[in-house]
Scaffold this motif. Structure first.
Motif, PDB file in Angstrom:
ATOM      1  N   PRO A 150       0.806  -1.225   0.000  1.00 48.66           N
ATOM      2  CA  PRO A 150       0.000   0.000   0.000  1.00 48.66           C
ATOM      3  C   PRO A 150       0.837   1.273   0.000  1.00 48.66           C
ATOM      4  CG  PRO A 150      -0.876  -1.577   1.593  1.00 48.66           C
ATOM      5  CD  PRO A 150       0.446  -2.123   1.118  1.00 48.66           C
ATOM      6  N   GLN A 175      -4.093  -9.155  -6.951  1.00 47.80           N
ATOM      7  CA  GLN A 175      -3.656  -8.641  -5.642  1.00 47.80           C
ATOM      8  C   GLN A 175      -3.481  -7.127  -5.689  1.00 47.80           C
ATOM      9  OE1 GLN A 175      -0.168 -11.375  -5.100  1.00 47.80           O
ATOM     10  NE2 GLN A 175      -1.085 -11.671  -3.088  1.00 47.80           N
ATOM     11  N   SER A 178      -6.916  -5.601  -5.781  1.00 46.59           N
ATOM     12  CA  SER A 178      -7.588  -5.687  -4.478  1.00 46.59           C
ATOM     13  C   SER A 178      -7.077  -4.618  -3.521  1.00 46.59           C
ATOM     14  CB  SER A 178      -7.366  -7.083  -3.876  1.00 46.59           C
ATOM     15  OG  SER A 178      -7.968  -7.184  -2.610  1.00 46.59           O
ATOM     16  N   THR A 179      -5.756  -4.438  -3.471  1.00 47.84           N
ATOM     17  CA  THR A 179      -5.190  -3.409  -2.595  1.00 47.84           C
ATOM     18  C   THR A 179      -5.673  -2.029  -2.996  1.00 47.84           C
ATOM     19  OG1 THR A 179      -3.201  -4.706  -2.139  1.00 47.84           O
ATOM     20  CG2 THR A 179      -3.052  -2.330  -1.794  1.00 47.84           C
ATOM     21  N   ARG A 181      -8.340  -1.195  -4.702  1.00 47.35           N
ATOM     22  CA  ARG A 181      -9.782  -1.052  -4.458  1.00 47.35           C
ATOM     23  C   ARG A 181     -10.052  -0.796  -2.975  1.00 47.35           C
ATOM     24  NH1 ARG A 181     -11.513  -5.854  -6.029  1.00 47.35           N
ATOM     25  NH2 ARG A 181     -11.723  -5.240  -8.212  1.00 47.35           N
ATOM     26  N   ASP A 182      -9.347  -1.529  -2.104  1.00 47.51           N
ATOM     27  CA  ASP A 182      -9.519  -1.338  -0.662  1.00 47.51           C
ATOM     28  C   ASP A 182      -9.119   0.071  -0.234  1.00 47.51           C
ATOM     29  OD1 ASP A 182     -10.410  -3.928  -0.407  1.00 47.51           O
ATOM     30  OD2 ASP A 182      -8.509  -4.722   0.372  1.00 47.51           O
ATOM     31  N   MET A 183      -8.214   0.694  -0.985  1.00 45.76           N
ATOM     32  CA  MET A 183      -7.760   2.050  -0.670  1.00 45.76           C
ATOM     33  C   MET A 183      -8.668   3.114  -1.285  1.00 45.76           C
ATOM     34  SD  MET A 183      -3.626   1.492  -1.048  1.00 45.76           S
ATOM     35  CE  MET A 183      -3.207   3.154  -0.480  1.00 45.76           C
ATOM     36  N   GLY A 184      -9.659   2.680  -2.062  1.00 49.91           N
ATOM     37  CA  GLY A 184     -10.632   3.632  -2.595  1.00 49.91           C
ATOM     38  C   GLY A 184     -10.476   3.959  -4.064  1.00 49.91           C
ATOM     39  N   THR A 187     -11.141   0.654 -10.120  1.00 50.77           N
ATOM     40  CA  THR A 187     -10.216  -0.337 -10.666  1.00 50.77           C
ATOM     41  C   THR A 187     -10.796  -1.063 -11.872  1.00 50.77           C
ATOM     42  OG1 THR A 187     -11.031  -2.042  -9.140  1.00 50.77           O
ATOM     43  CG2 THR A 187      -9.118  -0.745  -8.420  1.00 50.77           C
TER      44      THR A 187
END
Length: 205
Positions: A150, A175, A178-179, A181-184, A187
């Motif tokens: 990240p 991967q 996913s990272t 997307r999790d950070m906003g 994607t």
């Protein structure tokens, strides 16, 4: 015609398997001929064993290729292997290039974030036909970090001066997606069957 780009957003592209295609069997044959090794393309080969460390800038070319060959490598051999390696990852995906050309023509803000050794990244930045499309180029070997850490995304966000939600990230690695997307980030997972133009057009509506 409806514009493809959405004003105000950054488009952040990966390089390998998005802008570029996979090395051909002939590419691997030439590298195997130069190293005296076989099956370098397989995921368990010495080529891949320390690749992440090389991408992260923690190994010099001499150290990396020495690990691949299992012995010290003279400078002229390192130069040969570096040239072959850059050549095999230089084949471009014409469909992605068409999308980049469209976005660039529309004035979209384009950036690139790639896991790539420093020498290769500097070669491509100076010589490749795609580099001029981008106003920002970020390479792991120059940053000392690799995706999906990240921290590399945080540094890109800070440098772009954008909120993650204002960045559309295109990458082939689930991967990394996913990272991000999790950070906003917005994607797009790029696969061999992805219609990138359609995916981006869908995001922009």
């Amino acid at each position: 015609m409806t514009p493809l780009s959405r004003g105000g957003d950054w488009y952040l592209f990966d390089y390998g398997m998005v802008i570029s295609t996979a090395p051909s069997p002939e590419d691997w044959r030439l590298l195997e001929q130069a190293t005296g090794l076989s099956d370098l393309a397989t995921g368990t080969s010495r080529y891949w064993e320390k690749r992440e460390e090389f991408d992260a800038g923690r190994l010099t070319p001499a150290q990396y290729w020495g690990g691949v060959l299992g012995e010290a490598v003279p400078p002229e051999t390192v130069n040969t292997l570096e040239a072959l390696d850059a050549a095999q990852w230089s084949h471009l995906n014409p469909r992605t290039m068409e999308v980049l050309q469209t976005l660039h023509g529309e004035g979209a803000a384009l950036a690139l974030l790639s896991n790539m050794p420093e020498g290769m990244s500097r070669r491509y930045s100076a010589e490749s036909p795609w580099a001029p499309y981008f106003s920002k180029l970020y390479f792991s070997g120059q940053m000392g970090l690799v995706k999906p850490d990240p921290r590399i995304f945080d540094r890109v966000v800070a440098d772009l001066g954008a909120a993650p939600k204002g960045i559309i990230f295109v990458d082939d690695n689930p991967q990394n997606i996913s990272t991000a997307r999790d950070m906003g980030f917005q994607t797009v997972l790029h696969t061999s069957g992805t219609d990138l133009r359609a995916e981006l057009a869908g995001l922009s509506r």
